[in-house]
Design a protein around this motif. Structure first.
Motif, mmCIF file in Angstrom:
data_model
loop_
_atom_site.group_PDB
_atom_site.id
_atom_site.type_symbol
_atom_site.label_atom_id
_atom_site.label_comp_id
_atom_site.label_asym_id
_atom_site.label_seq_id
_atom_site.Cartn_x
_atom_site.Cartn_y
_atom_site.Cartn_z
ATOM 1 N N TRP A 287 3.409 -8.233 0.037
ATOM 2 C CA TRP A 287 3.280 -8.872 1.350
ATOM 3 C C TRP A 287 1.816 -9.234 1.591
ATOM 4 C CZ3 TRP A 287 6.523 -4.458 0.936
ATOM 5 C CH2 TRP A 287 7.884 -4.712 1.151
ATOM 6 N N PRO A 288 1.361 -10.362 1.070
ATOM 7 C CA PRO A 288 -0.047 -10.764 1.213
ATOM 8 C C PRO A 288 -0.470 -10.961 2.671
ATOM 9 C CG PRO A 288 1.057 -12.079 -0.473
ATOM 10 C CD PRO A 288 2.117 -11.321 0.250
ATOM 11 N N SER A 289 0.487 -11.227 3.540
ATOM 12 C CA SER A 289 0.162 -11.485 4.948
ATOM 13 C C SER A 289 0.097 -10.210 5.784
ATOM 14 C CB SER A 289 1.206 -12.428 5.556
ATOM 15 O OG SER A 289 2.509 -11.856 5.482
ATOM 16 N N LEU A 290 0.098 -9.058 5.148
ATOM 17 C CA LEU A 290 0.031 -7.777 5.854
ATOM 18 C C LEU A 290 -1.132 -7.781 6.842
ATOM 19 C CD1 LEU A 290 1.397 -4.897 5.775
ATOM 20 C CD2 LEU A 290 -0.503 -4.226 4.281
ATOM 21 N N GLU A 291 -0.846 -7.412 8.101
ATOM 22 C CA GLU A 291 -1.852 -7.466 9.159
ATOM 23 C C GLU A 291 -2.377 -6.076 9.497
ATOM 24 O OE1 GLU A 291 0.163 -9.139 12.465
ATOM 25 O OE2 GLU A 291 0.332 -11.156 11.600
ATOM 26 N N ARG A 292 -3.679 -5.938 9.662
ATOM 27 C CA ARG A 292 -4.283 -4.690 10.134
ATOM 28 C C ARG A 292 -4.184 -4.666 11.660
ATOM 29 N NH1 ARG A 292 -8.486 -0.961 8.424
ATOM 30 N NH2 ARG A 292 -8.387 0.715 9.966
ATOM 31 N N LEU A 293 -3.703 -3.560 12.206
ATOM 32 C CA LEU A 293 -3.575 -3.416 13.645
ATOM 33 C C LEU A 293 -4.764 -2.626 14.199
ATOM 34 C CD1 LEU A 293 0.229 -2.512 13.891
ATOM 35 C CD2 LEU A 293 -0.843 -4.767 14.044
ATOM 36 N N GLN A 294 -5.068 -2.864 15.453
ATOM 37 C CA GLN A 294 -6.177 -2.152 16.086
ATOM 38 C C GLN A 294 -5.787 -0.702 16.336
ATOM 39 O OE1 GLN A 294 -7.650 -4.066 19.600
ATOM 40 N NE2 GLN A 294 -9.339 -2.625 19.892
ATOM 41 N N SER A 295 -6.697 0.212 16.034
ATOM 42 C CA SER A 295 -6.439 1.639 16.216
ATOM 43 C C SER A 295 -7.307 2.192 17.330
ATOM 44 C CB SER A 295 -6.724 2.402 14.914
ATOM 45 O OG SER A 295 -5.923 1.928 13.860
ATOM 46 N N GLY A 296 -6.859 3.296 17.915
ATOM 47 C CA GLY A 296 -7.644 3.977 18.927
ATOM 48 C C GLY A 296 -8.779 4.747 18.270
ATOM 49 N N PRO A 297 -9.787 5.149 19.050
ATOM 50 C CA PRO A 297 -10.968 5.816 18.488
ATOM 51 C C PRO A 297 -10.676 7.140 17.810
ATOM 52 C CG PRO A 297 -10.963 5.923 20.894
ATOM 53 C CD PRO A 297 -9.897 4.960 20.505
ATOM 54 N N ALA A 298 -9.589 7.826 18.202
ATOM 55 C CA ALA A 298 -9.274 9.129 17.607
ATOM 56 C C ALA A 298 -8.025 9.085 16.734
ATOM 57 C CB ALA A 298 -9.098 10.179 18.707
ATOM 58 N N ASP A 299 -7.515 7.899 16.443
ATOM 59 C CA ASP A 299 -6.320 7.780 15.611
ATOM 60 C C ASP A 299 -6.629 8.183 14.174
ATOM 61 O OD1 ASP A 299 -4.940 6.888 17.774
ATOM 62 O OD2 ASP A 299 -4.859 4.785 17.156
ATOM 63 N N THR A 300 -5.724 8.931 13.574
ATOM 64 C CA THR A 300 -5.910 9.332 12.181
ATOM 65 C C THR A 300 -5.354 8.293 11.214
ATOM 66 O OG1 THR A 300 -3.826 10.564 12.234
ATOM 67 C CG2 THR A 300 -5.839 11.785 12.738
ATOM 68 N N ALA A 301 -4.436 7.475 11.666
ATOM 69 C CA ALA A 301 -3.778 6.514 10.784
ATOM 70 C C ALA A 301 -4.424 5.140 10.870
ATOM 71 C CB ALA A 301 -2.294 6.414 11.127
ATOM 72 N N LYS A 302 -4.608 4.518 9.714
ATOM 73 C CA LYS A 302 -4.975 3.105 9.641
ATOM 74 C C LYS A 302 -3.654 2.342 9.614
ATOM 75 C CE LYS A 302 -9.202 3.992 6.963
ATOM 76 N NZ LYS A 302 -9.210 5.460 7.153
ATOM 77 N N THR A 303 -3.388 1.543 10.632
ATOM 78 C CA THR A 303 -2.059 0.949 10.798
ATOM 79 C C THR A 303 -2.029 -0.533 10.422
ATOM 80 O OG1 THR A 303 -2.543 0.619 13.154
ATOM 81 C CG2 THR A 303 -1.323 2.596 12.550
ATOM 82 N N PHE A 304 -0.882 -0.930 9.870
ATOM 83 C CA PHE A 304 -0.663 -2.302 9.422
ATOM 84 C C PHE A 304 0.758 -2.720 9.799
ATOM 85 C CE2 PHE A 304 -3.987 -0.607 6.830
ATOM 86 C CZ PHE A 304 -4.817 -1.665 6.489
ATOM 87 N N LYS A 305 0.994 -4.009 9.709
ATOM 88 C CA LYS A 305 2.327 -4.535 10.037
ATOM 89 C C LYS A 305 2.612 -5.754 9.178
ATOM 90 C CE LYS A 305 5.067 -6.123 14.018
ATOM 91 N NZ LYS A 305 6.011 -4.991 14.033
ATOM 92 N N VAL A 306 3.821 -5.804 8.651
ATOM 93 C CA VAL A 306 4.277 -7.014 7.975
ATOM 94 C C VAL A 306 4.773 -7.969 9.052
ATOM 95 C CG1 VAL A 306 5.922 -8.020 6.351
ATOM 96 C CG2 VAL A 306 4.943 -5.751 5.895
ATOM 97 N N PRO A 307 4.227 -9.179 9.154
ATOM 98 C CA PRO A 307 4.661 -10.123 10.194
ATOM 99 C C PRO A 307 6.175 -10.306 10.192
ATOM 100 C CG PRO A 307 2.714 -10.966 9.088
ATOM 101 C CD PRO A 307 3.152 -9.745 8.315
ATOM 102 N N GLY A 308 6.785 -10.174 11.369
ATOM 103 C CA GLY A 308 8.225 -10.341 11.507
ATOM 104 C C GLY A 308 9.009 -9.054 11.406
ATOM 105 N N PHE A 309 8.380 -7.995 10.919
ATOM 106 C CA PHE A 309 9.055 -6.699 10.826
ATOM 107 C C PHE A 309 9.016 -6.006 12.187
ATOM 108 C CE2 PHE A 309 9.115 -5.434 6.058
ATOM 109 C CZ PHE A 309 9.564 -6.697 5.730
ATOM 110 N N LYS A 310 10.074 -5.299 12.516
ATOM 111 C CA LYS A 310 10.151 -4.600 13.797
ATOM 112 C C LYS A 310 9.213 -3.388 13.831
ATOM 113 C CE LYS A 310 13.979 -4.564 16.047
ATOM 114 N NZ LYS A 310 15.367 -4.307 16.555
ATOM 115 N N GLY A 311 9.080 -2.709 12.689
ATOM 116 C CA GLY A 311 8.240 -1.524 12.627
ATOM 117 C C GLY A 311 6.881 -1.799 12.019
#
Length: 388
Positions: A287-311
């Motif tokens: 999934w080359p279009s994988l998007e990095r999501l903004q995280s909170g200052p104390a979040d432990t997870a680096k979060t991403f999303k595949v465009p169009g996916f619900k989760g």
């Protein structure tokens, strides 16, 4: 689940505890009681949440002592600890390879475990000082008989925004309606394989379909996202990364890939660890279009999303890219020890201090001293010493 040192003193007040804590410690005593015997003893010895009341004669500290954030929960690096993890039990109905030895662990005698009243007393104190999120853990927290009562009482604490549970999901589906009714806000479910036979190999027990049923039930009841914790181990389940990402397409899930970390008894080996960057590169090939999501200052997870996916998906990078600089977490073990760092062995027995009759203010002095000694990262140990 590792056996930790505990403070063992006969105390008159909390200041004496602190003085002795620096110099005296003994290894925790263990019980060889059966699972059934320990469950019965815990049920008989635990005070019901209905009998819990604030401790009499304890005044709240004046506002000047706790604003803008409690000094007791702020360490020497300015980190504010507003997130408390409380272990409700050492027991677990699985034997995950990355967590504990196959034979399990010896159990602490029931009298040394925190009662319901003690759990709630400590929770009240931490919330009063600024903790706004509590996560109940274990072992497996849902095998504790009074877990529903504890959640219901925690939800009554003014200032507490979130009550969460981390569970292996085996008992979750059956309990979920009552957990929801009690006020449970967030759920993390452990799932390390989407292949039933491999799941059973990793956890050394059956139960794959119960976990999947629990995930579906959580989605049905409106939990969003339902977080799925997946410990990635080379040669075992790293070949399922893409399937786990696909799992987020039609359901509001957040699959969190966790770098394999060392714990006593799990025979950790650096070669088994799959780094965050390696996982990310593999996923991005699909999934080359994988998007990095903004995280909170104390979040432990680096979060991403595949465009169009619900989760979405996240990475817990404790090994390759630690997040110690923004750590806001404290931990209380099932027998009442305060741990200020997951990687540290230093603990202070809040249980002993509490049972000595110490006041809230004396308890806070001990808590504040422990938080103040928290190291910059990984309990002050080098990566080579920790993981080499």
């Amino acid at each position: 689940m590792a056996a930790a040192t505990m403070i063992c003193c006969s105390l008159k007040n909390a200041r004496k505890v602190f003085a002795r804590c620096r110099n005296r410690s003994v290894q925790r005593m263990f019980s060889s009681a059966t699972h059934q015997e320990n469950e019965t003893e815990l049920r008989d010895s635990t005070l019901t949440a209905a009998n819990f009341q604030s401790r009499p004669g304890r005044e709240r500290l004046t506002d000047k002592n706790i604003l803008p954030f409690s000094a007791f929960l702020t360490d020497s690096f300015g980190r504010r600890h507003n997130y408390l993890r409380i272990s409700l039990t050492e027991k677990c109905n699985l034997r995950c390879q990355y967590c504990m030895p196959e034979e399990g662990v010896k159990l602490t005698p029931r009298a040394q475990l925190l009662s319901t009243s003690e759990v709630l007393t400590l929770a009240r104190l931490f919330v009063r000082e600024g903790v706004d999120k509590i996560r109940l853990t274990g072992g497996e927290p849902l095998i504790r008989p009074d877990v529903l009562d504890i959640i219901a009482e925690l939800k009554k604490l003014a200032g507490l925004k979130t009550v969460a549970v981390t569970t292996n999901g085996i008992n979750l589906s059956r309990l979920l309606p009552k957990l929801r009714e009690a006020g449970l806000d967030l759920i993390n479910i452990s799932l390390d394989s989407l292949v039933p036979a491999k799941f059973e190999f990793i956890v050394r027990r059956k139960g794959f379909h119960k976990v999947m049923e629990s995930i579906d039930k959580a989605v049905e009841l409106g939990y969003n996202p339902v977080k799925i914790n997946c410990v990635v181990m080379r040669g075992l389940n790293e070949d399922e990364l893409l399937e786990f990402v696909q799992f987020t397409e039609k359901k509001p899930l957040e699959v969190r890939f966790i770098e394999y970390m060392p714990f006593d008894g799990n025979k950790w080996n650096f070669k088994k660890m799959v780094s965050y960057q390696e996982m990310l590169d593999q996923i991005r090939q699909q999934w080359p279009s994988l998007e990095r999501l903004q995280s909170g200052p104390a979040d432990t997870a680096k979060t991403f999303k595949v465009p169009g996916f619900k989760g979405q998906l996240g990475f817990i990078t404790s090994m390759s890219d630690h997040f110690c600089g923004s750590c806001n977490r404290l931990r209380i073990t099932a027998d009442g020890n305060l741990k200020v760092c997951l990687f540290g062995n230093s603990e202070v027995s809040l249980r002993d201090i509490l049972r000595s009759g110490a006041s809230d203010e004396e308890l806070l002095e001990i808590i504040g001293a422990a938080v103040g000694r928290k190291k910059k990262q990984h309990a002050g140990q080098s990566a080579h010493r920790l993981f080499g």
